[in-house]
Structures are given as structure tokens and as C-alpha cells.
Design an enzyme around this catalytic site. Structure first.
Site, PDB file in Angstrom:
ATOM      1  N   HIS A 194       0.806  -1.222   0.000  1.00  0.00           N
ATOM      2  CA  HIS A 194       0.000   0.000   0.000  1.00  0.00           C
ATOM      3  C   HIS A 194       0.834   1.264   0.000  1.00  0.00           C
ATOM      4  O   HIS A 194       0.469   2.266  -0.606  1.00  0.00           O
ATOM      5  CB  HIS A 194      -0.942  -0.032   1.199  1.00  0.00           C
ATOM      6  CG  HIS A 194      -1.612  -1.347   1.323  1.00  0.00           C
ATOM      7  ND1 HIS A 194      -1.635  -2.088   2.466  1.00  0.00           N
ATOM      8  CD2 HIS A 194      -2.218  -2.080   0.387  1.00  0.00           C
ATOM      9  CE1 HIS A 194      -2.257  -3.226   2.243  1.00  0.00           C
ATOM     10  NE2 HIS A 194      -2.616  -3.239   0.993  1.00  0.00           N
ATOM     11  N   GLU A 435     -28.134  12.138  -2.478  1.00  0.00           N
ATOM     12  CA  GLU A 435     -27.410  10.899  -2.197  1.00  0.00           C
ATOM     13  C   GLU A 435     -28.306   9.811  -1.625  1.00  0.00           C
ATOM     14  O   GLU A 435     -27.870   8.671  -1.472  1.00  0.00           O
ATOM     15  CB  GLU A 435     -26.298  11.173  -1.180  1.00  0.00           C
ATOM     16  CG  GLU A 435     -25.190  12.039  -1.709  1.00  0.00           C
ATOM     17  CD  GLU A 435     -24.319  12.555  -0.594  1.00  0.00           C
ATOM     18  OE1 GLU A 435     -23.189  12.085  -0.463  1.00  0.00           O
ATOM     19  OE2 GLU A 435     -24.788  13.440   0.160  1.00  0.00           O
ATOM     20  N   ARG A 469     -21.162   0.310  -0.423  1.00  0.00           N
ATOM     21  CA  ARG A 469     -20.396   0.951  -1.491  1.00  0.00           C
ATOM     22  C   ARG A 469     -18.944   0.481  -1.538  1.00  0.00           C
ATOM     23  O   ARG A 469     -18.242   0.705  -2.505  1.00  0.00           O
ATOM     24  CB  ARG A 469     -20.467   2.474  -1.389  1.00  0.00           C
ATOM     25  CG  ARG A 469     -19.846   3.056  -0.167  1.00  0.00           C
ATOM     26  CD  ARG A 469     -20.111   4.536  -0.071  1.00  0.00           C
ATOM     27  NE  ARG A 469     -19.091   5.324  -0.755  1.00  0.00           N
ATOM     28  CZ  ARG A 469     -19.060   6.650  -0.737  1.00  0.00           C
ATOM     29  NH1 ARG A 469     -20.007   7.331  -0.142  1.00  0.00           N
ATOM     30  NH2 ARG A 469     -18.109   7.310  -1.346  1.00  0.00           N
ATOM     31  N   CYS A 506     -21.437  14.148  -9.106  1.00  0.00           N
ATOM     32  CA  CYS A 506     -20.079  14.221  -8.555  1.00  0.00           C
ATOM     33  C   CYS A 506     -19.621  12.896  -7.954  1.00  0.00           C
ATOM     34  O   CYS A 506     -18.552  12.804  -7.379  1.00  0.00           O
ATOM     35  CB  CYS A 506     -19.963  15.345  -7.529  1.00  0.00           C
ATOM     36  SG  CYS A 506     -20.939  15.046  -6.061  1.00  0.00           S
TER      37      CYS A 506
END
Ligand code: PEP
Ligand code: MG
Length: 583
Positions: A194, A435, A469, A506
Site C-alpha cells: 500500500h 445521495e 459501497r 459528482c
């Protein structure tokens, strides 16, 4: 006495290209910082310290997984799911917390338990368990580093150009690096680790795998790091230093040449779609010109709070907002008010006991429940708005009532500022993010009272479908775009356009070339994305016809499954790619 002779060349593996020149700064290894004899005053506060550190490490896994996804595509960040699972293991946490409860410092308790796990697993013969041993060691190390506040790269601030040398480097440390760091030389770590991924994402030269690195040089030694060849040259002879400076400057000059095309993001039949950028910190501001952004469509202001132990003051926030407003002027800058909660958990918020829950007390709800914090934040944005190019946007608005409450608080804050004689400039446009489905369904009513809209497809998808998500199987819109989302976007665009207002997208959906013709056809006015996607999106827009996009949108609105959507959009994408010169 120095053990570094002139021109010592240390060989490792190039992990991130580029030439870095600076003085060596050795990051002290965290092992030596653990005080194993210390006894905490209060086990309860030690427990809280442990839990907050654990939350920060967990949050960081999510952040890094997102970056890996961006760079390497789906699947590669899955190892972090294993990290997160181990870190949240109930039994493991009970063991650690028991030691803390019995009077151990949090870092000592973590070290003890993770060492025990490592010892048990070291005996394992099978590869799977060995891998788990490595993972467990990494997690333990990250937790201890976090608890000690070690490896915070701020320590190098103000020390001139430096090459940071470390035995191990956590990606967490890299997430917010001071700009005077010109390179990293590290003993451990892999190319797909990472830390390396972040170094590449941030364009900082990095070399990994240099053995016994800490003893091979001293603080303050001059050094040249070559991320392409994997070399660290300590105390280079003067000719080599001059040559390296020339090479570095040439590389920088080539990068600076990447100028935006002087073309407008306009379809063949003259329909313009504004292309703005999403930002999380002021660091990425210089990319606005490089990629030709029309402004900032989403400033995720909560990231200002990310590594802070205490909440930033009004003045600190104001300075950051003002920096963005001035850098982009006269282009517009949309500052989103704090969106704490969900996958965005912040140490300062957790430590004040104000923890934002998932998904309840998130975004605007969180702010309305913490008025003082919110007012300070609003004051900072309003003051930055004196430049005249700032808009304010509320996140996670569920409907009219919440929006009205937020506006009332805003009005009061404006009054207070005016009574203090603070210069505010012209009235600031105030918009909302769409949202959650309830906001999309109420878009008609909201459009009467909100100045503009921005659809956050990341959350809209999550809350409409009841999915996570973070689950990579749902995040590639090229494969999975459910018709329900298309219907909701259409409803919002139509409701907003009736009131002659603008609507943006966005969320990550905004930069997917496959979805682009559909968004344009649905009538989305602006797209806001990571700036690096702007040039290719601009190129694609210029190859499209608005009339054809509208036809496409009409067809898409009749579809009933994600598979049907995929087939339709894929057909259009193939033709578009040929037009853009990518057969
Ligand atoms: C979104 O939800 O699409 C969005 C842009 O907000 P964030 O990703 O910051 O939650
Ligand atoms: Mg969101």
C-alpha cells in the site's frame, strides 16, 4: 564517526519513478518508542485510546483499498478485507482489552497479543496460515504505530528537501505527507504494497528493499534517490549531484508540459458540459490547470479533519477554504459541508465522544446535532466566500425539513457575522447533494428552495439498492448500472430543470466513459471527478452528439435490468472509443 563514504550506492527495487534529491531523514523505528514499563493512570481512558486507534487503522484500510481499486482495478484490494476482519475479531479484541483493563499500556497490550499470534502461526506448516501470520504482524505493527503517533511525517516539516529513510513505512503515514519530502527509501515492503501504491499515486520517488538501511547512512547526509533504477546514492560526488539535479529538472519540465488542450468540453452539436474536479485537500489544486478543470465541483471538506487529534479551528478551516477559492478564482468552488459518518470516521470526532454512526447520524444530520461545531464550520466557509466564487453544498440531505433547518442555521450564522462587521461578499449559492432516494423523490420540492444540485451516485447507489459501497462487485458502473438509478437521475434532472437550475453528478459515475453519453443525454449539466479523468472525458464529449445522447437516454429509460443497460451502453462505448482513436 560517519560510516558513510562518498558516493555510496545502495541498491533496492524501484517502486515509484522519479529523481528525488535531499538530505537523509531517518524515521525512528517505532519499536524503540514503546515504553514497556509504563503503567497508565486510568485503564478506561487507555481503552478509549485503543479503540480510537483501531478505528483510525480501520478507516485507513478503507482509504487505501479505494486507492488500490483506482490504480489496480477490482479484486486487488481484497487483502484489506482480511486485515479489517482480523482487526475486528471479537476474541482478539477481548484479549487486548483485558490486558489494558489489567493495567497495560495499549501499545504493550497490542504488541503482546499480536506477538503471541505470530508465535503460534510461525509454527504453522501450511502456506495459508503463514500468510495469515504475515498479515497479523502487519496489523499489529500498524496499530502500535498509530497508538504511538509514530511515523507521522509532519516531523520533517521545515527541514528543507528530505529523503525519508525507514525500516518500514505505513501507508497511513503517507496519506498526508509534507511537500518537502522528495523521496522514500525503505527496507521492507513490496511493489504492490500500500505504501508503494500511494507513492505512485502521489508521484513521489520510492525505492524499497534496501537491506540494513538505518545503519547505512546518517541523518543529514546528502542523497539522490532514483525511483526508476532503484538506487539510493548517499553523499554523491559533486558531478553526480549536478547531473542528477539536471535529470530531475528535465523530468519536472516534461511533466509541466502536459497542458490542457485549448478546447471546450462541447459535443459536436454544440452542447457544453462543464467538467469540474473533486478535491479532498488543497494539495491537488495545481492539477486544476494541468487538466483544465472548470472549477471545483466537490470539496470534501471533512478530509481537513482526517488526521487531526482535535477539530480544526475556524481560522484553520477558513485558511484552507480561502486557499482553494483564491487558487481557482474566478472559477467556481463548491465546498461541501462536513460529511462525517458512514465510511468516514475521524479521530478528532471519535475522541470528542461525538461518534457519527453508520448510517444514521451522518452528513447534515450529524452537523445539525452538533450545532457549535457546524456553526464554526459555516463561518469559515462564509468568510472564504468573500472572494465571490464559493458555493456551499449540504451532504446527505433527506428532504425539505432538514434542508430548511440547515438554511435557518446558516441564516443565523450570516447575521452574527454581519453584526461582527465581517465582510461576506455577495449572497452565496447554497445547494444540496442528492445521495439518498428520499431526496431524489422529493427533488421537485427541493428544487424550489435549493440553488443547485449535485448527485452523489456513490451513496445513491448504496442507499437505493441496500448494498455496501465498499463492495467492489457493485462499483464498476460499466458492469453494473441498475435502471433504478437511471430513473432517479432522470427524475432529479427533470425536476431541477423545470426550476431552471443546474444539476451535476459528482460521484464516481461521473468519469465512466461508458456512462458518459447516458448522463449527457439525461441532461446532467456538470460532471465533477478526479482531475486526472478530465482530459479523456473532454475528448469523449467532443466525439459525441447531444441529439444522439438524448435518444440513448430515452431508450435507457425503458430498460429493466442492469444487464440490458450494460448491452446498450457497451454498444455506444465501442463506437465512441473508435471515434476517440482507441480501436
Ligand atoms: C457520493 O456519495 O457520490 C459522493 C460524491 O460523496 P462521498 O463519496 O464523499 O460520500
Ligand atoms: Mg456521499
Amino acid at each position: 564517526m560517519s560510516n558513510t563514504s562518498v558516493g555510496k550506492v545502495l541498491k533496492g527495487i524501484g517502486a515509484s519513478k522519479g529523481i528525488g534529491i535531499g538530505r537523509i531523514f531517518i524515521l525512528q523505528d517505532f519499536d524503540s518508542l514503546i515504553n514497556r514499563k509504563a503503567v497508565p493512570d486510568k485503564p478506561e481512558s487507555e481503552l478509549l485510546r485503543y479503540r480510537a486507534a483501531k478505528d483510525r487503522v480501520l478507516f485507513h484500510f478503507g482509504l487505501v483499498a479505494a486507492l488500490i481499486f483506482k490504480e489496480l482495478g477490482p479484486g486487488k484490494g481484497n487483502i484489506l478485507d482480511v486485515h479489517a476482519l482480523i482487526l475486528q475479531d471479537r476474541g482478539l479484541n477481548q484479549e487486548i482489552e483485558l490486558l489494558i483493563h489489567n493495567g497495560k499500556k495499549a501499545e504493550v497490550a497490542v504488541e503482546t497479543i499480536f506477538n503471541e499470534i505470530s508465535e503460534r502461526q510461525k509454527l504453522a506448516k501450511n502456506e495459508y496460515l503463514k500468510e495469515r501470520f504475515t498479515v497479523a504482524r502487519d496489523i499489529g505493527r500498524q496499530l502500535v504505530i498509530e497508538l504511538l503517533g509514530a511515523h507521522r511525517l509532519e516531523v520533517v516539516k521545515g527541514k528543507g528537501d528530505v529523503i525519508v529513510v525507514a525500516r518500514a513505512l505505513t501507508p497511513f503515514a503517507l496519506a498526508e505527507y509534507p511537500v518537502n519530502i522528495k523521496g522514500f527509501a525503505v527496507e521492507t515492503g513490496g511493489l504492490t504494497g500500500h505504501a508503494a501504491i500511494l507513492a505512485r499515486a502521489y508521484n513521489i520517488p520510492m525505492v524499497l528493499g534496501i537491506p540494513n538501511i538505518e545503519t547505512a547512512m546518517e541523518n543529514g547526509n546528502q542523497a539522490v534517490l532514483n525511483g526508476a533504477t532503484g538506487e539510493l546514492i548517499v553523499n554523491p560526488p559533486s558531478e553526480l549531484l549536478t547531473y542528477s539535479i539536471g535529470l530531475r529538472d528535465m523530468e519536472l519540465a516534461v511533466k509541466a508540459k502536459v497542458r490542457p488542450e485549448n478546447t471546450s468540453p462541447e459535443t459536436k452539436d454544440g452542447h457544453r458540459v462543464a467538467l469540474l474536479m473533486n478535491i479532498e485537500t488543497t494539495r491537488s489544486l495545481n492539477t486544476a490547470d494541468t487538466y483544465g478543470a472548470d472549477g471545483v465541483g466537490l470539496f470534501r471538506s471533512e478530509f481537513l479533519f482526517m488526521h487531526k487529534e482535535t477539530l480544526p479551528t475556524e481560522e484553520e478551516q477558513f485558511r484552507e477554504f480561502e486557499k482553494v477559492a483564491k487558487a481557482l478564482y474566478p472559477r467556481k468552488v463548491v465546498i461541501r459541508t462536513l460529511d462525517f459518518g458512514g465510511d468516514k470516521q475521524f479521530p478528532a470526532v471519535l475522541e470528542t465522544g461525538n461518534g457519527a454512526a453508520y448510517p444514521g447520524l451522518r452528513g447534515i444530520r450529524y452537523c445539525l446535532a452538533h450545532e457549535e461545531l457546524f456553526k464554526t464550520h459555516l463561518r469559515a466557509i462564509l468568510r472564504a466566500g468573500a472572494s465571490g466564487n464559493v458555493s456551499m453544498m449540504f451532504p446527505m440531505v433527506p428532504g425539505l425539513e432538514t434542508f430548511r433547518k440547515a438554511k435557518a442555521l446558516l441564516k443565523n450564522t450570516i447575521k452574527t457575522l454581519e453584526s461582527e462587521g465581517v465582510r461576506l461578499g455577495k449572497t452565496m449559492p447554497v445547494g444540496i447533494m442528492i445521495e439518498v432516494p428520499s431526496a431524489a423523490l422529493m427533488a421537485g420540492a427541493l428544487a424550489r428552495e435549493s440553488d443547485f444540485f449535485s448527485i452523489g451516485t456513490n451513496d445513491l447507489l448504496q442507499y437505493t439498492l441496500g448494498i455496501d459501497r465498499e463492495d467492489s462487485s457493485y462499483s464498476d458502473y460499466g458492469i453494473f448500472l441498475p435502471p433504478s438509478i437511471i430513473q432517479l437521475i432522470q427524475l432529479v434532472v427533470e425536476s431541477v430543470h423545470i426550476k431552471k437550475k443546474l444539476v451535476a453528478v459528482c460521484g464516481e459515475l461521473a468519469h465512466h466513459t461508458m456512462v458518459l453519453p447516458l448522463l449527457i443525454g439525461l441532461g446532467v449539466d456538470e460532471l465533477s471527478m478526479d482531475a486526472s479523468h478530465i482530459p479523456s472525458t473532454r475528448q469523449a464529449i467532443r466525439a459525441l452528439s447531444y441529439a444522439e445522447c438524448q435518444e440513448l437516454a430515452k431508450k435507457a429509460l425503458t430498460l429493466e435490468t442492469p444487464e440490458e443497460v450494460k448491452i446498450l451502453l457497451k454498444g455506444v462505448l465501442d463506437k465512441l472509443l473508435v471515434k476517440c482513436g482507441h480501436p
